[in-house]
Design a protein around this motif. Structure first.
Motif, PDB file in Angstrom:
ATOM      1  N   ALA A  29       0.829  -1.205   0.000  1.00  0.00           N
ATOM      2  CA  ALA A  29       0.000   0.000   0.000  1.00  0.00           C
ATOM      3  C   ALA A  29       0.862   1.253   0.000  1.00  0.00           C
ATOM      4  CB  ALA A  29      -0.933  -0.001   1.199  1.00  0.00           C
ATOM      5  N   VAL A  30       1.928   1.244   0.782  1.00  0.00           N
ATOM      6  CA  VAL A  30       2.829   2.397   0.845  1.00  0.00           C
ATOM      7  C   VAL A  30       3.497   2.619  -0.507  1.00  0.00           C
ATOM      8  CG1 VAL A  30       4.998   3.216   1.847  1.00  0.00           C
ATOM      9  CG2 VAL A  30       3.222   2.301   3.320  1.00  0.00           C
ATOM     10  N   LYS A  31       3.907   1.549  -1.160  1.00  0.00           N
ATOM     11  CA  LYS A  31       4.537   1.672  -2.471  1.00  0.00           C
ATOM     12  C   LYS A  31       3.575   2.277  -3.487  1.00  0.00           C
ATOM     13  CE  LYS A  31       7.886  -2.072  -1.995  1.00  0.00           C
ATOM     14  NZ  LYS A  31       8.269  -3.423  -2.446  1.00  0.00           N
ATOM     15  N   ARG A  34       3.188   6.001  -2.785  1.00  0.00           N
ATOM     16  CA  ARG A  34       4.366   6.750  -3.232  1.00  0.00           C
ATOM     17  C   ARG A  34       4.360   6.957  -4.738  1.00  0.00           C
ATOM     18  NH1 ARG A  34       9.322   4.059   0.223  1.00  0.00           N
ATOM     19  NH2 ARG A  34       8.829   5.029   2.195  1.00  0.00           N
ATOM     20  N   LYS A  35       3.998   5.913  -5.479  1.00  0.00           N
ATOM     21  CA  LYS A  35       3.932   6.048  -6.935  1.00  0.00           C
ATOM     22  C   LYS A  35       2.910   7.099  -7.333  1.00  0.00           C
ATOM     23  CE  LYS A  35       5.438   1.690  -8.968  1.00  0.00           C
ATOM     24  NZ  LYS A  35       5.025   0.529  -9.756  1.00  0.00           N
ATOM     25  N   ALA A  36       1.747   7.055  -6.696  1.00  0.00           N
ATOM     26  CA  ALA A  36       0.698   8.021  -7.007  1.00  0.00           C
ATOM     27  C   ALA A  36       1.138   9.437  -6.656  1.00  0.00           C
ATOM     28  CB  ALA A  36      -0.580   7.663  -6.253  1.00  0.00           C
ATOM     29  N   ALA A  37       1.828   9.594  -5.550  1.00  0.00           N
ATOM     30  CA  ALA A  37       2.303  10.917  -5.133  1.00  0.00           C
ATOM     31  C   ALA A  37       3.332  11.448  -6.120  1.00  0.00           C
ATOM     32  CB  ALA A  37       2.901  10.846  -3.740  1.00  0.00           C
ATOM     33  N   LYS A  38       4.204  10.583  -6.619  1.00  0.00           N
ATOM     34  CA  LYS A  38       5.195  11.012  -7.597  1.00  0.00           C
ATOM     35  C   LYS A  38       4.531  11.464  -8.886  1.00  0.00           C
ATOM     36  CE  LYS A  38       9.157   8.321  -6.036  1.00  0.00           C
ATOM     37  NZ  LYS A  38      10.067   7.207  -6.337  1.00  0.00           N
ATOM     38  N   LYS A  39       3.487  10.741  -9.321  1.00  0.00           N
ATOM     39  CA  LYS A  39       2.767  11.127 -10.537  1.00  0.00           C
ATOM     40  C   LYS A  39       2.123  12.498 -10.371  1.00  0.00           C
ATOM     41  CE  LYS A  39       1.633   6.601 -12.454  1.00  0.00           C
ATOM     42  NZ  LYS A  39       0.539   5.670 -12.797  1.00  0.00           N
ATOM     43  N   VAL A  40       1.516  12.713  -9.228  1.00  0.00           N
ATOM     44  CA  VAL A  40       0.873  14.001  -8.969  1.00  0.00           C
ATOM     45  C   VAL A  40       1.912  15.112  -8.914  1.00  0.00           C
ATOM     46  CG1 VAL A  40      -0.421  15.320  -7.245  1.00  0.00           C
ATOM     47  CG2 VAL A  40      -1.118  13.004  -7.808  1.00  0.00           C
ATOM     48  N   ALA A  41       3.043  14.839  -8.291  1.00  0.00           N
ATOM     49  CA  ALA A  41       4.106  15.838  -8.188  1.00  0.00           C
ATOM     50  C   ALA A  41       4.637  16.208  -9.563  1.00  0.00           C
ATOM     51  CB  ALA A  41       5.228  15.311  -7.311  1.00  0.00           C
TER      52      ALA A  41
END
Length: 91
Positions: A29-31, A34-41
């Motif tokens: 779930a954490v991984k 993190r992937k989703a947060a990087k895409k948004v960033a």
């Protein structure tokens, strides 16, 4: 249930299996987060770069105002600390 193993051993095996399963689920779930947060960033970052273009005069003006803003709170903090010390002394 196995009749060969004692009850406590079966219980500890079950609990440890559940603990490892939850730990693995948490890491996946954490991984994903993190992937989703990087895409948004990545999507948000280019928009900020376009707005951040300033002229040299504007940069100097903001630096000067920032310096003035930094100086002012220091003066007020010294005054408030003196007042607190005076109140403590009166007690």
């Amino acid at each position: 249930m196995d009749d060969d193993k004692p009850m406590m051993e079966q219980l500890t095996d079950a609990v440890s299996a559940a603990a490892t399963a939850t730990a693995e689920a948490a890491t996946t779930a954490v991984k994903k987060v993190r992937k989703a947060a990087k895409k948004v960033a990545k999507k948000v970052a280019p928009a900020k770069k376009k707005k951040a273009t300033k002229t040299k005069a504007a940069k100097k003006a903001t630096k000067k105002s920032a310096k003035k803003a930094k100086k002012a709170p220091k003066k007020t903090s010294k005054k408030t600390s003196k007042k607190k010390k005076a109140k403590k002394a009166k007690r």
